[in-house]
Design an enzyme around this catalytic site. Structure first.
Site, PDB file in Angstrom:
ATOM      1  N   LYS A  13       0.823  -1.213   0.000  1.00 23.79           N
ATOM      2  CA  LYS A  13       0.000   0.000   0.000  1.00 23.79           C
ATOM      3  C   LYS A  13       0.857   1.263   0.000  1.00 23.79           C
ATOM      4  CE  LYS A  13      -2.275  -0.830   3.856  1.00 23.79           C
ATOM      5  NZ  LYS A  13      -1.613  -2.066   4.328  1.00 23.79           N
ATOM      6  N   ARG A  88      -9.337   0.852   9.116  1.00 23.71           N
ATOM      7  CA  ARG A  88      -8.798  -0.456   9.468  1.00 23.71           C
ATOM      8  C   ARG A  88      -9.897  -1.344  10.050  1.00 23.71           C
ATOM      9  NH1 ARG A  88      -3.036   0.197   9.006  1.00 23.71           N
ATOM     10  NH2 ARG A  88      -1.960  -1.437  10.116  1.00 23.71           N
ATOM     11  N   ARG A 128      11.544  -7.115   5.407  1.00 27.50           N
ATOM     12  CA  ARG A 128      11.523  -5.693   5.789  1.00 27.50           C
ATOM     13  C   ARG A 128      12.104  -5.518   7.198  1.00 27.50           C
ATOM     14  NH1 ARG A 128       5.870  -2.530   5.434  1.00 27.50           N
ATOM     15  NH2 ARG A 128       5.501  -3.223   7.554  1.00 27.50           N
ATOM     16  N   ARG A 134      11.878  -2.338  11.781  1.00 29.16           N
ATOM     17  CA  ARG A 134      10.663  -1.840  12.441  1.00 29.16           C
ATOM     18  C   ARG A 134      10.335  -2.709  13.642  1.00 29.16           C
ATOM     19  NH1 ARG A 134       5.630  -0.173   8.625  1.00 29.16           N
ATOM     20  NH2 ARG A 134       4.518  -1.210  10.299  1.00 29.16           N
ATOM     21  N   ARG A 145      -0.332  -9.384  13.485  1.00 26.99           N
ATOM     22  CA  ARG A 145      -0.852  -8.293  12.644  1.00 26.99           C
ATOM     23  C   ARG A 145      -1.692  -8.846  11.490  1.00 26.99           C
ATOM     24  NH1 ARG A 145       4.368  -5.648  11.129  1.00 26.99           N
ATOM     25  NH2 ARG A 145       3.187  -4.170   9.890  1.00 26.99           N
TER      26      ARG A 145
END
Ligand code: AMP
Length: 187
Positions: A13, A88, A128, A134, A145
């Site tokens: 996204k 969300r 990632r 992160r 998640r």
């Protein structure tokens, strides 16, 4: 153009949203980016949201709704916007519809769903994690998640589908290839 980008974490996204920004000259509003900036700056909101984000849970609706409302009220968002990571859940989608009518803006035109399998998502997010570090890109948090996405956010496909606003694009392949699919789907 008023767009909502839907898709699991790591579905692309953010990346595809940036390409749309460059093409259409409208701002991208990412609640995740706004929250990470607040955490980094150590604002009261950031301090409040950090533990929830690190655990891969959704932060309270009031917090993200406040962020979006403030941003949508700014001048550059009047001619359109790309929402990345908001709404969300169904409550947020309903509030967004109300917010736009209160601001005197037209409704969302389309919700673009970037479809990527759970396996591919885990692979991308672990990758990632190594590159960006992160705090919420650890394997157990990643799996959580994805579960939160499937439970809370996936119902939005029906929400926008019932309103004839949903377009689904396969989110696997080259970046340009996926982007072309998005543009075709928006025609
Ligand atoms: P993202 O970068 O969009 O994956 O967002 C990172 C984290 O920020 C999420 O896992 C949530 O903890 C929080 N977050 C971002 N957007 C929202 C939202 N619309 N509602 C609730 N929490 C959000």
């Amino acid at each position: 153009m008023r767009l909502v980008l839907l898709g699991a974490p790591g579905s692309g996204k953010g990346t595809q949203g940036e390409k749309l920004v460059a093409e259409f000259g409208i701002p991208k509003i990412s609640t995740g980016d706004a929250l990470r900036a607040a955490v980094k700056a150590g604002t009261p909101l950031g301090v409040k949201a950090k533990a929830t984000m690190d655990a891969g849970q959704l932060v309270a609706n009031e917090i993200v709704i406040g962020i979006v409302e403030e941003r949508l009220g700014q001048e550059d968002a009047r001619k359109g916007f790309i929402l990345d990571g908001f709404p969300r859940n169904t409550a947020q989608a309903q509030v967004l519809d109300q917010m736009l009518s209160r601001l005197g803006q037209p409704a969302v035109d389309k919700a673009v769903h970037l479809h990527v399998t759970d396996e591919e998502i885990v692979k991308r997010l672990l990758d990632r994690a190594q590159k960006e570090g992160r705090a919420d890109d650890k394997e157990d948090v990643i799996r959580h998640r994805i579960a939160v996405y499937n439970q809370e956010t996936h119902p939005l496909l029906d929400y926008y589908g019932q309103r004839n606003k949903l377009v689904t694009v396969q989110g696997v392949g080259g970046l340009e290839e996926i982007y072309t699919r998005i543009l075709d789907a928006l025609k």
